[in-house]
Write a protein that holds these residues in place. Structure first.
Motif, PDB file in Angstrom:
ATOM      1  N   ASN A  23       0.820  -1.218   0.000  1.00 35.85           N
ATOM      2  CA  ASN A  23       0.000   0.000   0.000  1.00 35.85           C
ATOM      3  C   ASN A  23       0.855   1.269   0.000  1.00 35.85           C
ATOM      4  N   HIS A  24       2.038   1.203   0.560  1.00 35.74           N
ATOM      5  CA  HIS A  24       2.933   2.360   0.473  1.00 35.74           C
ATOM      6  C   HIS A  24       3.235   2.659  -0.999  1.00 35.74           C
ATOM      7  N   ALA A  25       3.511   1.613  -1.778  1.00 36.01           N
ATOM      8  CA  ALA A  25       3.786   1.805  -3.214  1.00 36.01           C
ATOM      9  C   ALA A  25       2.543   2.298  -3.949  1.00 36.01           C
ATOM     10  N   VAL A  26       1.366   1.807  -3.557  1.00 40.96           N
ATOM     11  CA  VAL A  26       0.123   2.263  -4.200  1.00 40.96           C
ATOM     12  C   VAL A  26      -0.045   3.772  -4.015  1.00 40.96           C
ATOM     13  N   LEU A  27       0.197   4.241  -2.800  1.00 41.73           N
ATOM     14  CA  LEU A  27      -0.100   5.638  -2.466  1.00 41.73           C
ATOM     15  C   LEU A  27       0.977   6.613  -2.913  1.00 41.73           C
ATOM     16  N   THR A  28       2.206   6.144  -3.114  1.00 43.62           N
ATOM     17  CA  THR A  28       3.314   7.090  -3.329  1.00 43.62           C
ATOM     18  C   THR A  28       4.011   6.944  -4.679  1.00 43.62           C
ATOM     19  N   SER A  29       3.640   5.949  -5.486  1.00 43.34           N
ATOM     20  CA  SER A  29       4.437   5.710  -6.688  1.00 43.34           C
ATOM     21  C   SER A  29       3.584   5.157  -7.825  1.00 43.34           C
ATOM     22  N   THR A  30       4.203   5.089  -9.001  1.00 45.37           N
ATOM     23  CA  THR A  30       3.565   4.426 -10.135  1.00 45.37           C
ATOM     24  C   THR A  30       4.117   3.007 -10.310  1.00 45.37           C
ATOM     25  N   ALA A  31       4.808   2.490  -9.278  1.00 44.66           N
ATOM     26  CA  ALA A  31       5.327   1.114  -9.363  1.00 44.66           C
ATOM     27  C   ALA A  31       4.183   0.128  -9.590  1.00 44.66           C
ATOM     28  N   THR A  32       3.016   0.444  -9.025  1.00 42.71           N
ATOM     29  CA  THR A  32       1.791  -0.312  -9.309  1.00 42.71           C
ATOM     30  C   THR A  32       0.748   0.680  -9.800  1.00 42.71           C
ATOM     31  N   LEU A  33      -0.092   0.236 -10.728  1.00 38.14           N
ATOM     32  CA  LEU A  33      -1.157   1.129 -11.208  1.00 38.14           C
ATOM     33  C   LEU A  33      -2.444   0.936 -10.418  1.00 38.14           C
ATOM     34  N   ASP A  34      -2.399   0.184  -9.306  1.00 32.17           N
ATOM     35  CA  ASP A  34      -3.505   0.274  -8.358  1.00 32.17           C
ATOM     36  C   ASP A  34      -3.551   1.714  -7.857  1.00 32.17           C
ATOM     37  N   ILE A  35      -4.765   2.217  -7.654  1.00 30.37           N
ATOM     38  CA  ILE A  35      -4.933   3.598  -7.206  1.00 30.37           C
ATOM     39  C   ILE A  35      -5.354   3.628  -5.733  1.00 30.37           C
ATOM     40  N   GLU A  36      -6.218   2.688  -5.380  1.00 30.56           N
ATOM     41  CA  GLU A  36      -6.722   2.615  -3.997  1.00 30.56           C
ATOM     42  C   GLU A  36      -5.923   1.568  -3.230  1.00 30.56           C
ATOM     43  N   PRO A  37      -5.597   1.862  -1.954  1.00 33.40           N
ATOM     44  CA  PRO A  37      -4.908   0.861  -1.130  1.00 33.40           C
ATOM     45  C   PRO A  37      -5.743  -0.415  -1.004  1.00 33.40           C
ATOM     46  N   ARG A  38      -5.066  -1.539  -0.856  1.00 32.34           N
ATOM     47  CA  ARG A  38      -5.784  -2.803  -0.662  1.00 32.34           C
ATOM     48  C   ARG A  38      -6.338  -2.885   0.753  1.00 32.34           C
ATOM     49  N   THR A  39      -7.599  -3.287   0.852  1.00 33.11           N
ATOM     50  CA  THR A  39      -8.202  -3.529   2.169  1.00 33.11           C
ATOM     51  C   THR A  39      -7.659  -4.853   2.710  1.00 33.11           C
ATOM     52  N   PRO A  40      -7.799  -5.087   4.022  1.00 37.72           N
ATOM     53  CA  PRO A  40      -7.390  -6.391   4.564  1.00 37.72           C
ATOM     54  C   PRO A  40      -8.065  -7.554   3.835  1.00 37.72           C
ATOM     55  N   THR A  41      -9.336  -7.386   3.470  1.00 37.81           N
ATOM     56  CA  THR A  41     -10.059  -8.467   2.782  1.00 37.81           C
ATOM     57  C   THR A  41      -9.479  -8.723   1.392  1.00 37.81           C
ATOM     58  N   ASP A  42      -9.221  -7.631   0.650  1.00 40.41           N
ATOM     59  CA  ASP A  42      -8.606  -7.783  -0.697  1.00 40.41           C
ATOM     60  C   ASP A  42      -7.260  -8.479  -0.577  1.00 40.41           C
ATOM     61  N   HIS A  43      -6.490  -8.030   0.401  1.00 41.23           N
ATOM     62  CA  HIS A  43      -5.127  -8.552   0.494  1.00 41.23           C
ATOM     63  C   HIS A  43      -5.124  -9.999   0.990  1.00 41.23           C
ATOM     64  N   ALA A  44      -6.101 -10.345   1.835  1.00 43.77           N
ATOM     65  CA  ALA A  44      -6.193 -11.740   2.296  1.00 43.77           C
ATOM     66  C   ALA A  44      -6.434 -12.665   1.103  1.00 43.77           C
ATOM     67  N   ARG A  45      -7.216 -12.196   0.146  1.00 44.69           N
ATOM     68  CA  ARG A  45      -7.464 -12.994  -1.072  1.00 44.69           C
ATOM     69  C   ARG A  45      -6.168 -13.159  -1.850  1.00 44.69           C
ATOM     70  N   TRP A  46      -5.397 -12.070  -1.970  1.00 39.98           N
ATOM     71  CA  TRP A  46      -4.100 -12.127  -2.672  1.00 39.98           C
ATOM     72  C   TRP A  46      -3.173 -13.125  -1.963  1.00 39.98           C
ATOM     73  N   VAL A  47      -3.166 -13.092  -0.623  1.00 40.79           N
ATOM     74  CA  VAL A  47      -2.316 -14.036   0.128  1.00 40.79           C
ATOM     75  C   VAL A  47      -2.723 -15.465  -0.205  1.00 40.79           C
ATOM     76  N   GLU A  48      -4.027 -15.751  -0.163  1.00 40.48           N
ATOM     77  CA  GLU A  48      -4.487 -17.126  -0.449  1.00 40.48           C
ATOM     78  C   GLU A  48      -4.042 -17.566  -1.847  1.00 40.48           C
ATOM     79  N   ASP A  49      -4.044 -16.630  -2.785  1.00 39.80           N
ATOM     80  CA  ASP A  49      -3.650 -16.950  -4.171  1.00 39.80           C
ATOM     81  C   ASP A  49      -2.156 -17.189  -4.308  1.00 39.80           C
TER      82      ASP A  49
END
Ligand SMILES: CC(C)(COP(=O)(O)OP(=O)(O)OC[C@H]1O[C@@H](n2cnc3c(N)ncnc32)[C@H](O)[C@@H]1OP(=O)(O)O)[C@@H](O)C(=O)NCCC(=O)NCCS
Length: 165
Positions: A23-49
């Protein structure tokens, strides 16, 4: 500098530390083109994947999670099943110390051992650190997509880099 560095597979216990780094990269850089920080629920899904064959390696320095690198499916269609795309994010406090190079090299070796055939990286074209990092680990530039993204009110070109595993 990276003497006490451990590289190990992601576990569910790493969810908050990896979410904070991402989320630091989301909020401060173009390293990722996500615009909104990941919620705990979104990120938990990413972890499972990323607990199985689409592996994520975590970098732990002196017992603290300081970064991670992962592979994800390149595209959902079956013909692309041998291809993965990498992502890599480090805490700002440890960038520029060679940890990214060690992490990406280890990720690529792991992806090869898992039987994947090629790895793609999409990198913001003016991100010279990430391009150097990938070149150091054997990736080659195979193209540039012009103005394919938009973030912070500007168009983003993406460099596509590829390594056969
Ligand atoms: C990109 C990132 C993973 C690189 O990892 P790192 O540990 O910082 O990089 P390394 O120290 O291994 O260095 C990699 C290359 O970049 C160069 N580099 C590192 N930091 C640099 C800096 N601040 N300025 C210029 N070059 C730099 C290194 O010299 C090296 O290249 P070289 O061997 O040709 O000299 C890390 O900086 C990061 O997480 N950045 C924020 C998130 C991000 O951008 N992720 C990538 C998305 S595509």
């Amino acid at each position: 500098m990276a003497d006490d560095l451990i590289l190990r597979p992601l576990t569910r216990a790493d969810a908050e530390s990896t979410r904070r780094i991402y989320n630091h990269a989301v909020l401060t850089s173009t390293a990722t083109l996500d615009i909104e920080p990941r919620t705990p629920t979104d990120h938990a899904r990413w972890v499972e994947d990323h607990l199985g064959i689409y592996v994520c390696l975590v970098a732990e320095l002196n017992g603290a999670v300081v970064g991670f690198a992962s592979i994800s499916p390149y595209r959902p269609r079956a013909g692309y099943a041998s291809t993965v795309e990498d992502s890599i994010y480090l805490d700002p406090s440890v960038q520029g110390r060679g940890i990214g190079t060690r992490l990406l090299r280890s990720l690529v070796e792991t992806a090869a051992e898992l039987g994947f055939h090629t790895c793609i990286a999409h990198i913001v074209a003016d991100h010279h650190v990430s391009r150097s990092l990938h070149a150091n680990v054997g990736f080659e530039l195979v193209g540039v997509q012009r103005e394919i993204g938009r973030k912070f009110s500007r168009w983003i070109d993406l460099a596509i880099m590829q390594r056969l595993l």
